[in-house]
Design an enzyme around this catalytic site. Structure first.
Site, short mmCIF file in Angstrom:
data_model
loop_
_atom_site.label_atom_id
_atom_site.label_comp_id
_atom_site.label_asym_id
_atom_site.label_seq_id
_atom_site.Cartn_x
_atom_site.Cartn_y
_atom_site.Cartn_z
NE ARG A 1 7.49 9.40 3.14
CZ ARG A 1 6.20 9.69 3.24
NH1 ARG A 1 5.12 8.77 2.95
NH2 ARG A 1 5.86 10.63 3.70
CG ASP B 1 2.93 6.28 2.54
OD1 ASP B 1 1.69 5.82 2.92
OD2 ASP B 1 3.87 6.07 3.02
NE ARG C 1 -3.18 -2.13 2.95
CZ ARG C 1 -3.09 -2.77 4.21
NH1 ARG C 1 -2.98 -1.80 5.20
NH2 ARG C 1 -3.54 -4.00 4.46
#
Lengths: 246, 246
Positions: free
Chosen positions: A198, A53, A51
């Site tokens: 990240r 972002d 999934r």
């Protein structure tokens, strides 16, 4: 019902991420719509391995869907093209076993993160990389990166809004390389928490600019709580490169 | 009046090329406006070294303008930033001699052309490269490219709508390289005709796909007329890399 596996490239700039939602365009939503038009199956549902972002890109997202269509497995990639916008491309398609799941069968993923490391911002890479104007110390970043490799509790590298139930993940490699003005960070692992790559890159940037020393990284991992001083690197530098299967 | 030299990077996707026009946004037009806002000089006019076409990008376009502003030469790049959109970036600025002209003082230019050479189209490179699905023969392309080097009459490689008065130009090198799925063509020369690099690349693509043999290239050059069979490669693969000065 047949099961089809897709490999997908997309430019995440215009999308609120992979996962379908009613208020904003998503890659999953657009792909669902395209495959429904192609097959005429109003209930068709494509499921992705990751999934990603909003703003994150993919070179090799993997997804699956069930269909009663008679289109040959390898032909879906070409056939769906006319129903897709330019920023989403199906690279390949094939028929797989009925019990295949892009997400639950995946045994690993590879991500890439790109930084433009020079004083002036880049016009061409503005939606493809993070701009860090301070010269990064690649050796210090690689030392810190080595401390992130292994099977560990990565709670410190998980978004607060995660719905994960346990936080142990295995990172198999983190490589930091400079190619001219570009710094490329490649992260491979068996599975990832929300925002994990990240947040890792956010930490490595702080090491590269001298704000955090590589020797502090172990304590950050062992704290097992999200340190508010650790910034999450912006989405546009992140690429899901590939998803691995047995 | 002082003379300022700028080095500019831009993503050409949203622009009708460099040269100012009244009906569509151009890089020169946007840059003029930004510098006028910065200096308060309503007559300020920026002049570029190369009139790049609609959709063509630049990593190192060079431009100059006259100003009475007291802003230090090196500070223009930072100062103009807040008046510019994200897809145009001034990389550096400096004060130069009053008789400097970005166009008439240039002694050479370097262009790069990128091709994504694989079956499926690329979502991420759709505005950054030309998609050629047939596998290109790099050796044949390099043989053909070698025939384009030298001081020659390049009428065969000039857009019909050119306003050039003579057609002799000197190409100093044409290099064809493969990096995975990307084929990169680098062209250096002292000066270029309108569409010249894109027509050269259009020919090299036909050689790479076997439709034209390298041995036919000499005759195409010597014909000294625009061959309608020679396609002009699309603009989004072309980058003005740098402009050279003595």
């Amino acid at each position: 019902m047949r099961k089809i596996k897709l490999v997908i490239e997309y430019d995440g700039t215009a999308y609120a991420g992979w996962q379908i939602q009613s208020v904003a365009p998503t890659v999953q939503g657009v792909l669902n719509e395209a495959l429904r038009k192609l097959t005429g199956e109003a209930e068709l549902k494509v499921r992705g391995a990751s999934r990603t972002d909003a703003g994150v890109h993919a070179l090799g997202q993997v997804a699956d869907f069930q269909t009663s269509s008679t289109i040959p497995g390898k032909s879906f990639a070409m056939a769906v093209k006319r129903h897709l916008p330019d920023d989403i491309a199906v690279i390949s398609s094939e028929e797989v076993d009925a019990d295949f799941g892009a997400r639950h069968n995946s045994v690993g993923k590879e991500y890439r993160y790109l930084i433009v490391n020079r004083g002036p911002r880049s016009a061409l890479e503005r939606e493809r990389a993070w701009h860090v104007p301070v010269r990064l110390d690649i050796e210090a970043m690689q030392s810190a990166a080595n401390m992130l490799v292994g099977e560990k509790d990565f709670t410190s590298f998980c978004a607060a809004e995660s719905d994960a139930e346990h936080f142990v993940r295995e990172i198999t490699s983190v490589d930091v390389e400079r190619r001219g003005e570009i710094v490329e960070i490649t992260v491979k692992g068996t599975a990832f928490l929300r925002h994990m790559v990240r947040i890792m890159v956010g930490l490595l940037e702080r090491v590269g600019t001298g704000k955090v020393s590589p020797s502090e990284v172990e304590a950050i991992v062992e704290a097992r709580e999200r340190d508010p001083a650790l910034m999450t690197a912006p989405p546009q530098g992140l690429y899901l490169v590939k998803v691995l299967y047995k």
